[in-house]
Scaffold this motif. Structure first.
Motif, short mmCIF file in Angstrom:
data_model
loop_
_atom_site.label_atom_id
_atom_site.label_comp_id
_atom_site.label_asym_id
_atom_site.label_seq_id
_atom_site.Cartn_x
_atom_site.Cartn_y
_atom_site.Cartn_z
N GLN A 4 0.80 -1.38 0.09
CA GLN A 4 -0.06 -0.09 0.00
C GLN A 4 0.84 1.12 -0.19
N LYS A 5 2.13 1.23 0.48
CA LYS A 5 2.73 2.51 0.55
C LYS A 5 3.26 2.74 -0.52
N TYR A 6 3.32 2.09 -1.79
CA TYR A 6 3.63 2.32 -3.10
C TYR A 6 2.82 2.22 -4.09
N VAL A 7 1.73 1.94 -3.92
CA VAL A 7 0.55 2.00 -4.78
C VAL A 7 0.24 3.46 -5.33
N GLN A 8 0.25 3.35 -6.74
CA GLN A 8 -0.02 4.67 -7.29
C GLN A 8 -1.46 5.21 -6.82
N GLU A 9 -1.78 6.47 -7.25
CA GLU A 9 -3.09 7.01 -6.93
C GLU A 9 -4.19 6.30 -7.56
N GLU A 10 -3.97 6.12 -9.04
CA GLU A 10 -5.06 4.87 -9.58
C GLU A 10 -4.09 3.76 -10.20
N GLN A 11 -4.24 2.81 -9.57
CA GLN A 11 -3.41 1.55 -9.73
C GLN A 11 -4.19 0.56 -10.69
N VAL A 12 -3.57 0.19 -11.88
CA VAL A 12 -4.10 -0.34 -12.89
C VAL A 12 -3.91 -1.96 -12.80
N ILE A 13 -4.80 -2.65 -12.68
CA ILE A 13 -4.68 -4.18 -12.72
C ILE A 13 -5.14 -4.97 -13.84
N ARG A 14 -4.36 -5.43 -14.79
CA ARG A 14 -4.60 -5.77 -16.08
C ARG A 14 -4.62 -7.71 -15.90
N PHE A 15 -5.46 -8.03 -16.70
CA PHE A 15 -5.75 -9.49 -16.68
C PHE A 15 -6.25 -10.12 -18.06
N ARG A 16 -6.39 -11.29 -17.91
CA ARG A 16 -7.21 -11.80 -19.11
C ARG A 16 -8.13 -13.08 -18.52
N VAL A 17 -9.06 -13.25 -19.36
CA VAL A 17 -10.46 -14.30 -19.07
C VAL A 17 -9.77 -15.54 -19.72
N GLY A 18 -10.26 -16.82 -19.20
CA GLY A 18 -10.06 -18.05 -19.55
C GLY A 18 -11.05 -18.68 -20.71
N ASP A 19 -12.13 -17.78 -20.97
CA ASP A 19 -13.26 -18.22 -21.95
C ASP A 19 -13.93 -17.15 -22.58
N ALA A 20 -14.77 -17.18 -23.64
CA ALA A 20 -15.40 -16.07 -23.98
C ALA A 20 -16.83 -15.94 -23.32
N TYR A 21 -17.03 -14.72 -22.82
CA TYR A 21 -18.14 -14.37 -22.01
C TYR A 21 -18.89 -13.23 -22.64
N ARG A 22 -20.40 -13.24 -22.58
CA ARG A 22 -21.23 -12.15 -22.95
C ARG A 22 -22.16 -12.01 -21.89
N ASP A 23 -22.37 -10.61 -21.56
CA ASP A 23 -23.46 -10.27 -20.88
C ASP A 23 -23.08 -10.70 -19.48
N ALA A 24 -21.82 -10.46 -18.92
CA ALA A 24 -21.22 -10.97 -17.62
C ALA A 24 -21.13 -9.64 -16.81
N VAL A 25 -20.54 -10.20 -15.64
CA VAL A 25 -20.42 -9.08 -14.65
C VAL A 25 -19.05 -9.32 -14.07
N LEU A 26 -18.02 -8.37 -14.17
CA LEU A 26 -16.82 -8.21 -13.64
C LEU A 26 -16.84 -7.68 -12.17
N ALA A 27 -16.64 -8.51 -11.31
CA ALA A 27 -16.83 -8.04 -9.75
C ALA A 27 -15.24 -8.17 -9.14
N VAL A 28 -15.26 -6.98 -8.07
CA VAL A 28 -14.05 -6.98 -7.45
C VAL A 28 -14.33 -6.93 -5.98
N TYR A 29 -13.63 -7.68 -5.29
CA TYR A 29 -13.86 -8.00 -3.86
C TYR A 29 -12.67 -7.59 -3.04
N PHE A 30 -12.91 -6.63 -1.99
CA PHE A 30 -12.01 -6.43 -1.00
C PHE A 30 -12.32 -7.32 0.30
N ASN A 31 -11.52 -8.05 0.57
CA ASN A 31 -11.62 -9.26 1.30
C ASN A 31 -12.96 -10.06 0.87
N ASP A 32 -13.93 -9.86 1.64
CA ASP A 32 -15.26 -10.75 0.92
C ASP A 32 -16.40 -9.68 0.78
#
Length: 461
Positions: free
Chosen positions: A393-421
């Motif tokens: 956390q001490k070195y995190v940018q003001e706006e931290q970019v997280i990049r990733f790829r998915v493992g399958d083709a998805y349509r009309d899905a929701v990308l969810a981000v959880y902090f802990n649970d």
């Protein structure tokens, strides 16, 4: 021959060029930066990518690959950043390992520079990296560097890894090799072409071969979806009426001296050929576009932990590996879809390497115990991996970019981000495919609202 620099960058392609420029702009003197490139010129793979479509994000205009590379090469020249061409890095070692290798002593301790950072603490910029390289003018040379940026790029998967039955006749090329022949050397690999794999290079070469007068008969893809960008499918295949057969593979290669044809078959959900679906297609050339592999032999030799999904280093928010002072960016870290993202990522790596040099950090900070809370990022439910994999956390940018790829083709899905649970972000996505990289942006102020945060989870729902 020996040299000593603050930052050594391995690779003079788009990632290495951007990292070098960013390090200079962040305050490192030009003469204390060194770019090492194994090819005879800077620019990397972009030199053979003469098609347009580059630079829309970075320069807000459409450029060819050589034009895009030239923009960054110009910045390197203007900044008078030193570089070595036709130079191959063969080994990277930390200070203690290098001393042991040279003296044969297993008990030697790492030397201390005695430097202090601006807070008066012992600087951790005391473990030099010893980079061994060679070229025909200097011979064998050793470069001592306080920080190393890995920007070696990636390579294509070979046909041998695919285990296709048949002889090994002339006429079988990787798509990248064919691209170099056509665009740089002015040679045509063949006139009747079948392409295995629908990665971006294969799609682009389908169009390129067609424009040069060849007949591209088919692009076969093992998976039920293409591995390339949607725009390349439209512009390179659909616009030229080149068929794309998904869930198909090549099961036999005909020909001894030269390729005469290939046998294509449909595959089931386990990717095994379905009997009765075989189809023989005559051709004199087979191009393989079956994926890219980050060039991480140097990383592994140094002891960098590699992600089994990406085959690239595991990095934190600063794009620093788990080996102190060693950073990674570009396709050596994870395979990108757009070079604009490579440059953006590499600029961050260059800036962070410069900050590491100028700031200095205590060994206590390096282990994470005094760098604020350490937050693990987990890929879950359809997300294959994330870059970075953890945040301090001490070195995190003001706006931290997280990049990733998915493992399958998805349509009309929701990308969810959880902090802990706790769900903190839900993004509706019309479509997500493995061929296109996704990203989320996290606000540093948001992270501070969760003092007990230990895990960020990104999932598809």
């Amino acid at each position: 021959m020996k040299k000593r620099v603050d930052i050594l960058i391995v690779g003079g392609g788009p990632a290495g060029l951007a990292a070098a420029v960013a390090a200079k702009e962040a305050g490192i003197r030009s003469e204390n930066i060194l770019l090492v490139e194994r090819d005879g010129e800077l620019g990397g793979i972009l030199n053979q990518c003469i098609h347009n479509g580059f630079g829309l994000h970075t320069f807000k205009e459409e450029l060819t690959g050589p034009e895009y590379a030239a923009r960054y090469e110009g910045k390197v020249y203007d900044a008078e950043i030193p570089y070595l061409l036709n130079t191959i890095v063969v080994d990277i070692r930390m200070e203690k390992e290098a001393e042991e290798k040279e003296s044969g002593a297993m008990e030697s301790a790492p030397a201390e520079t005695g430097e202090k950072n601006k807070d008066g603490n012992d600087s951790c910029v005391n473990k030099m990296k010893y980079v061994t390289a060679m070229n025909k003018s200097e011979g064998l040379l050793t470069v001592e560097a306080k920080a190393v940026v890995l920007a070696m790029g990636c390579r294509e998967r070979s046909r041998g890894a695919l285990n296709i039955p048949g002889y090994r006749p002339a006429g079988i090329y990787s798509a990248g090799t064919a691209q170099r022949y056509v665009n740089i050397e002015g040679r045509m690999p063949g006139r009747e072409v079948v392409i295995l794999g629908s990665g971006d290079i294969g799609l682009i070469m389908a169009r390129r071969m067609t424009l040069e007068g060849a007949k591209v008969k088919l692009v076969a893809e093992l998976l039920p979806y293409s591995g390339g960008l949607k725009r390349n499918i439209v512009q390179c295949l659909d616009d030229f009426s080149i068929p794309l057969k998904l869930s198909h593979t090549i099961i036999d290669i005909d020909g001894k001296e030269r390729v005469k044809g290939v046998t294509v078959a449909q595959v089931d959900e386990n990717r095994r050929p379905i009997a009765g679906t075989e189809e023989y297609i005559s051709c004199d050339t087979l191009l393989l576009s079956c994926g890219l592999i980050p060039e991480n032999e140097l990383s592994a030799g140094l002891g960098v932990t590699l992600n089994p999904v990406t085959s690239g280093p595991v990095v934190n928010e600063s794009l620093e590996t788990d080996v102190e002072g060693v950073f990674a960016c570009g396709n050596v870290l994870h395979v990108h879809d757009l070079v604009d993202y490579v440059s953006e990522e590499a600029e961050n790596a260059g800036r962070n390497a410069a900050a590491y040099i100028m700031r200095g950090r205590s060994e206590k900070e390096m282990t994470g115990s005094s760098s604020g809370q350490v937050i693990e990022i987990k890929a879950d439910k359809g997300v294959r991996y994330t870059v970075p994999s953890l945040l301090r956390q001490k070195y995190v940018q003001e706006e931290q970019v997280i990049r990733f790829r998915v493992g399958d083709a998805y349509r009309d899905a929701v990308l969810a981000v959880y902090f802990n649970d706790t769900p903190v972000m839900r993004i509706n996505k019309r479509a997500m495919v493995p061929g296109e990289m996704e990203q989320v942006k996290l606000k540093k102020s948001k992270l501070k609202d969760y003092p007990e945060l230990r895990e960020i989870r990104i999932a598809i729902e």
